[in-house]
Design a protein around this motif. Structure first.
Motif, short mmCIF file in Angstrom:
data_model
loop_
_atom_site.label_atom_id
_atom_site.label_comp_id
_atom_site.label_asym_id
_atom_site.label_seq_id
_atom_site.Cartn_x
_atom_site.Cartn_y
_atom_site.Cartn_z
N ASP A 169 0.82 -1.21 0.00
CA ASP A 169 0.00 0.00 0.00
C ASP A 169 0.86 1.26 0.00
O ASP A 169 0.54 2.25 -0.66
CB ASP A 169 -0.94 0.01 1.21
N HIS A 170 1.95 1.23 0.75
CA HIS A 170 2.85 2.39 0.78
C HIS A 170 3.49 2.60 -0.59
O HIS A 170 3.63 3.73 -1.05
CB HIS A 170 3.93 2.18 1.84
N TYR A 171 3.87 1.52 -1.23
CA TYR A 171 4.51 1.63 -2.54
C TYR A 171 3.56 2.26 -3.56
O TYR A 171 3.97 3.10 -4.38
CB TYR A 171 4.95 0.26 -3.03
N TRP A 172 2.29 1.88 -3.50
CA TRP A 172 1.32 2.40 -4.45
C TRP A 172 0.66 3.68 -3.96
O TRP A 172 -0.31 4.15 -4.56
CB TRP A 172 0.24 1.35 -4.75
N GLY A 173 1.15 4.25 -2.86
CA GLY A 173 0.64 5.52 -2.39
C GLY A 173 -0.71 5.46 -1.73
O GLY A 173 -1.48 6.42 -1.78
N GLU A 174 -1.03 4.32 -1.11
CA GLU A 174 -2.32 4.18 -0.45
C GLU A 174 -2.13 3.79 1.01
O GLU A 174 -2.82 2.95 1.56
CB GLU A 174 -3.16 3.11 -1.16
N ALA A 175 -1.16 4.42 1.65
CA ALA A 175 -0.77 4.03 3.00
C ALA A 175 -1.91 4.10 4.01
O ALA A 175 -2.01 3.27 4.91
CB ALA A 175 0.38 4.92 3.49
N ASN A 176 -2.78 5.09 3.88
CA ASN A 176 -3.82 5.27 4.88
C ASN A 176 -5.21 4.84 4.41
O ASN A 176 -6.21 5.21 4.99
CB ASN A 176 -3.88 6.75 5.30
N SER A 177 -5.23 4.06 3.34
CA SER A 177 -6.53 3.65 2.81
C SER A 177 -7.12 2.51 3.62
O SER A 177 -6.42 1.65 4.13
CB SER A 177 -6.39 3.20 1.35
#
Length: 329
Positions: A169-177
Motif C-alpha cells: 500500500d505504501h509503494y502504491w501511495g495508499e498508506a492510509n486507505s
C-alpha cells in the motif's frame, strides 16, 4: 559481488529445483510468521512493537556498504528457513523456553530463541529491505502496521501477511486507505468507466464466503508456486535474465540473484516475477483471477483475495470492489 555469491554458495542456496519448499521460495515471496501478538497483554504488545522499531536497520550511506548489508540479511533469512525445514524433517521438538539435545545418552538443556524474537527479526528485515535505509519510510511502514493491528484488535491471521500488504500500500501511495475502500465506487480510466465481467465461479465463491481478507502479491505468488513448483524455476530464471544454457551455472545464478536483491530488493523482484509469470502463461485479467488471484478454504468458507495481483492498479481496485460488493449482495 563475488564475496556475496560465495556467501550464497556456502549456504547451499542453489538455483531452484522443482521442490516447492525451496528456501528461495520463502525468501523471495512470503515467509509466514503467525501472530503471537493476539495472545499477549497490552504491555507485551507495546514492547514487541518497540523492539521492532529498534531492530530496524538504519544505514548511513557514507559508513556502510549497501549491497553487503542488504544481502547479508537475505542470506540469514534463507539459512533460517533451511535450518527450520531440517528441524521439522527430523521432528525436533522445541519447547517455548528450552530444547533438549541428546549427545551420547547425555541430555543437555540449552535456551531456545523465543519464537516472537525470530518473528521481530523477520519483520524488521522486510521493512529494511523495502525502505532501503530511508528512516522516514521505515517508520511510516511501522506506524501504519501498528495502526492496522490496533484497528483489527490484533486479530490478524499472520503478522507477515499484514506487513507485506502495508508495504504494498505504501509503494502504491495508499498508506492510509481502508482495506474495504478499493472499488467502493465505480472506477474510471481515461474518462471511461471500467467494466469487468466477473468470472461466475469467483462470484459464487465470494457470495458464499464467511470470511474474506486481502493479500499481497508476494503472498499470492507463494501459494501459486507451491502448487506449480516448475513454474517457479522458470519464472525466476527469466526474471533474472538467465538463459537456458546458464541455468546450470550455480556461480552465475548466485551472482545474478545477489545483484538483483542488493539492487532492488525482494519486494521489487517479486513484482517483476509476477509480470513475468503473466507473460509466460499469457494470462489476461480473467485468467489471472482464476489462477493467481484468490485462495479459498471451502471447509472454513475463507476467501483470500490478491489485492493487486491481477489487472492494472486502477483495474485491480475495481475488481476487488466488485468482489467485496458480492459479499454484501
Amino acid at each position: 559481488m563475488a564475496q556475496f555469491a560465495a556467501g550464497l554458495s556456502q549456504l547451499k542456496v542453489q538455483p531452484p529445483t522443482n521442490r516447492a519448499e525451496s528456501p528461495l521460495l520463502s525468501m523471495l515471496t512470503f515467509f509466514p510468521t503467525k501472530n503471537p501478538l493476539y495472545a499477549m497483554s497490552a504491555l507485551q504488545r507495546q514492547q514487541f512493537l518497540y523492539d521492532l522499531r529498534t531492530a530496524l536497520y538504519i544505514r548511513a550511506t557514507a559508513e556502510l556498504d549497501k549491497n553487503q548489508a542488504i544481502l547479508s540479511q537475505r542470506i540469514k533469512l534463507a539459512d533460517e528457513q533451511k535450518r527450520e525445514s531440517q528441524e521439522k524433517e527430523a521432528k525436533v521438538s522445541i519447547a517455548p523456553e528450552k530444547q533438549e539435545l541428546s549427545v551420547s545418552n547425555i541430555k543437555i538443556t540449552v535456551p531456545a530463541v523465543p519464537s516472537h524474537m525470530r518473528i521481530k527479526e523477520r519483520l524488521a528485515r522486510e521493512i529494511n529491505d523495502y525502505s532501503r535505509g530511508d528512516r522516514v519510510a521505515a517508520e511510516s511502514v511501522v506506524s501504519d502496521f501498528e495502526s492496522r493491528l490496533t484497528s483489527a484488535k490484533y486479530a490478524v491471521d499472520d503478522l507477515m501477511t499484514l506487513l507485506l500488504l502495508v508495504i504494498e500500500d505504501h509503494y502504491w501511495g495508499e498508506a492510509n486507505s481502508d482495506e474495504d475502500s478499493p472499488g467502493s465506487g465505480p472506477a474510471f480510466h481515461n474518462g471511461q468507466r471500467l467494466r469487468f465481467a466477473m468470472p461466475p465461479k469467483l462470484k459464487v465463491i465470494a457470495q458464499h464466503s464467511a470470511y474474506t481478507r486481502l493479500a499481497s502479491v508476494r503472498e499470492m505468488l507463494r501459494h501459486y508456486f507451491k502448487v506449480h513448483p516448475k513454474d517457479f524455476s522458470v519464472v525466476l530464471a527469466l526474471t533474472l535474465g538467465i538463459t537456458i544454457d546458464q541455468e546450470s551455472d550455480n556461480t552465475f545464478f548466485q551472482e545474478r540473484l545477489a545483484t538483483e536483491l542488493a539492487r532492488i530488493g525482494s519486494f521489487a523482484l517479486a513484482q517483476k516475477m509476477l509480470a513475468e509469470l503473466k507473460r509466460q502463461k499469457k494470462m489476461d485479467t480473467r485468467a489471472c483471477l482464476l489462477q493467481i488471484g484468490y485462495l479459498y478454504d471451502k471447509k472454513k468458507k475463507k476467501l483470500v483475495l490478491g489485492k493487486r495481483t491481477c489487472g492494472r492498479p486502477v483495474e485491480a481496485r475495481e475488481i476487488i470492489g466488485l468482489l467485496l460488493r458480492s459479499l454484501k449482495s
